[in-house]
Design an enzyme around this catalytic site. Structure first.
Site, PDB file in Angstrom:
ATOM      1  N   HIS A 117      -3.421  -0.640   5.204  1.00  0.00           N
ATOM      2  CA  HIS A 117      -2.180  -0.043   4.600  1.00  0.00           C
ATOM      3  C   HIS A 117      -2.568   1.304   3.805  1.00  0.00           C
ATOM      4  O   HIS A 117      -1.831   1.857   3.058  1.00  0.00           O
ATOM      5  CB  HIS A 117      -1.152  -0.950   3.793  1.00  0.00           C
ATOM      6  CG  HIS A 117      -0.697  -1.881   4.534  1.00  0.00           C
ATOM      7  ND1 HIS A 117      -0.343  -3.092   4.266  1.00  0.00           N
ATOM      8  CD2 HIS A 117      -0.457  -1.944   6.108  1.00  0.00           C
ATOM      9  CE1 HIS A 117       0.247  -3.779   5.029  1.00  0.00           C
ATOM     10  NE2 HIS A 117       0.121  -3.252   6.233  1.00  0.00           N
ATOM     11  N   CYS A 179      -0.445  24.659   1.258  1.00  0.00           N
ATOM     12  CA  CYS A 179       0.887  25.000   2.036  1.00  0.00           C
ATOM     13  C   CYS A 179       2.218  24.896   1.502  1.00  0.00           C
ATOM     14  O   CYS A 179       3.359  25.232   2.195  1.00  0.00           O
ATOM     15  CB  CYS A 179       0.424  24.509   3.408  1.00  0.00           C
ATOM     16  SG  CYS A 179       1.340  22.770   3.580  1.00  0.00           S
TER      17      CYS A 179
HETATM   18 ZN   LIG Z   1      -0.440  21.268   2.854  1.00  0.00          ZN
END
Ligand SMILES: [Zn+2]
Length: 288
Positions: A117, A179
Site C-alpha cells: 500500500h 508544476c
Molecule cells: Zn507536479
C-alpha cells in the site's frame, strides 16, 4: 500459551510468504483501524475519490496528517518486526508483503519487503509524478499552518490524526513546487487499486512460496485477502497471528490468537539483534 504449533509451522515450511498488517505495528504505538470483529474502530479513512474531488477533503486530510505525522515519524520497530527480520536473515522468507505504510519492517532490518500500500514517508504529485520526501512537505505544511502544527491529537494508522471540532477551511495545502499540481502521499487510499506491477510481484512471490504466514491482519481489505484466497487455491497452508477474527479464518490451518510480539518472540530468543541494535542500523542508514 505454547508457541509449539507456530514454531512447527514455520519449521515445516522453509519458504514463507509473509503478509503483515496493522496488528504488527500496534506495539510501536501506531493504532489499528479495526476492532476484534474486523469492524471500523473510528471514522472511515479518506477515500481516493473524495480526495481528488474536493479541496475541503484535501484540507482536512493534510491537517490531520500534519498532526499525525509527528507520532508516525518517531515510531520505532518492535519485537514483531525484529523477529521477522531475523527469520529473513535465516533465509526463511520468500517475500514479506506488508499492508502497512510505516516503513517499520525496513527500519527493523528486513530487506525483502513489498510495500503493498505504499509508503507514507513519500509524497507524489498527481500531475508531474514528482516524488518528494515527506519531511520536506511536512516542513512546508508546518510553515504554512503554524496553528495546526501546534496541535496534538490521537494518531491513526496511516499517519493521520483524529481532530474533533477543528475548522479545516483555513488550512493552507501546498501545491507541487514544480508544476502546481495536487500532492498526495504515495500510499494506496481506500477506493484505490494497488499498482498492477506491485501486486503482480507479490503474487509471483506467493507462487514461489510453500506456505503463507499472516501477521497482524484481519484481511478485511481485498488487496490482502486475495493472497489468502490464492494460497488456498494453490493448496498452500496458511497460518495467521491475529488477536481478532480474520476474513480468512475458514482457510487457515493454524490460528494464533495472540499479540504479534508475543507469538513471534520465540524467534528472538538467543538472538542478540535487539531493538537498540536495529536503531543503530537505522541511524547509520540515515547518516549515509
Ligand atoms: Zn507536479
Amino acid at each position: 500459551m505454547t508457541d509449539a504449533p507456530l514454531r512447527e509451522f514455520i519449521d515445516r515450511h522453509p519458504r514463507l510468504f509473509v503478509l503483515t498488517g496493522a496488528g504488527c505495528s500496534t506495539a510501536s504505538g501506531i493504532p489499528d483501524y479495526r476492532d476484534d470483529n474486523g469492524d471500523w474502530k473510528r471514522a472511515r479513512p479518506v477515500m481516493l475519490q473524495q480526495f481528488l474531488a474536493h479541496e475541503s477533503t484535501r484540507q482536512r486530510y493534510w491537517a490531520r496528517s500534519l498532526v499525525g505525522w509527528q507520532r508516525m515519524s518517531t515510531a520505532r520497530p518492535n519485537d514483531a518486526h525484529l523477529a521477522l527480520a531475523t527469520l529473513e536473515r535465516r533465509g526463511r522468507i520468500e517475500a514479506l508483503v506488508t499492508q502497512n505504510v510505516d516503513g517499520l519492517h525496513q527500519a527493523g532490518g528486513s530487506f525483502n519487503v513489498i510495500d503493498l500500500h505504499g509508503r507514507v514517508d513519500v509524497v507524489r504529485c498527481l500531475s508531474c509524478q514528482q516524488r518528494l520526501p515527506r519531511e520536506r512537505v511536512q516542513a512546508d505544511l508546518a510553515r504554512r499552518n503554524p496553528r495546526f502544527a501546534a496541535l496534538d491529537a490521537l494518531a491513526a494508522p496511516d499517519g493521520d490524526a483524529d481532530l474533533d471540532g477543528v475548522e479545516f477551511a483555513a488550512f493552507d495545502v501546498p501545491p507541487c513546487d514544480a508544476c502546481g499540481g495536487v500532492l498526495k502521499p504515495d500510499v494506496v487510499f481506500f477506493g484505490e487499486n494497488v499498482p498492477k506491477e506491485r501486486a503482480g510481484r507479490a503474487m509471483e512471490a506467493l507462487r514461489r512460496s510453500d506456505a503463507m504466514l499472516v501477521v497482524g491482519s484481519s484481511l478485511m481489505v481485498l488487496s490482502g485477502y486475495r493472497f489468502a484466497q490464492a494460497a488456498a487455491e494453490a493448496g498452500k497452508p496458511i497460518a495467521a497471528i491475529n488477536l481478532g477474527r480474520t476474513r480468512a479464518d475458514d482457510l487457515l490451518e493454524l490460528k494464533v490468537t495472540e499479540r504479534c510480539t508475543d507469538a513471534l518472540s520465540f524467534l528472538l530468543s538467543g538472538v542478540e539483534f535487539s531493538a537498540s541494535r536495529a536503531e543503530d542500523v537505522r541511524l547509520r542508514e540515515e547518516a549515509r
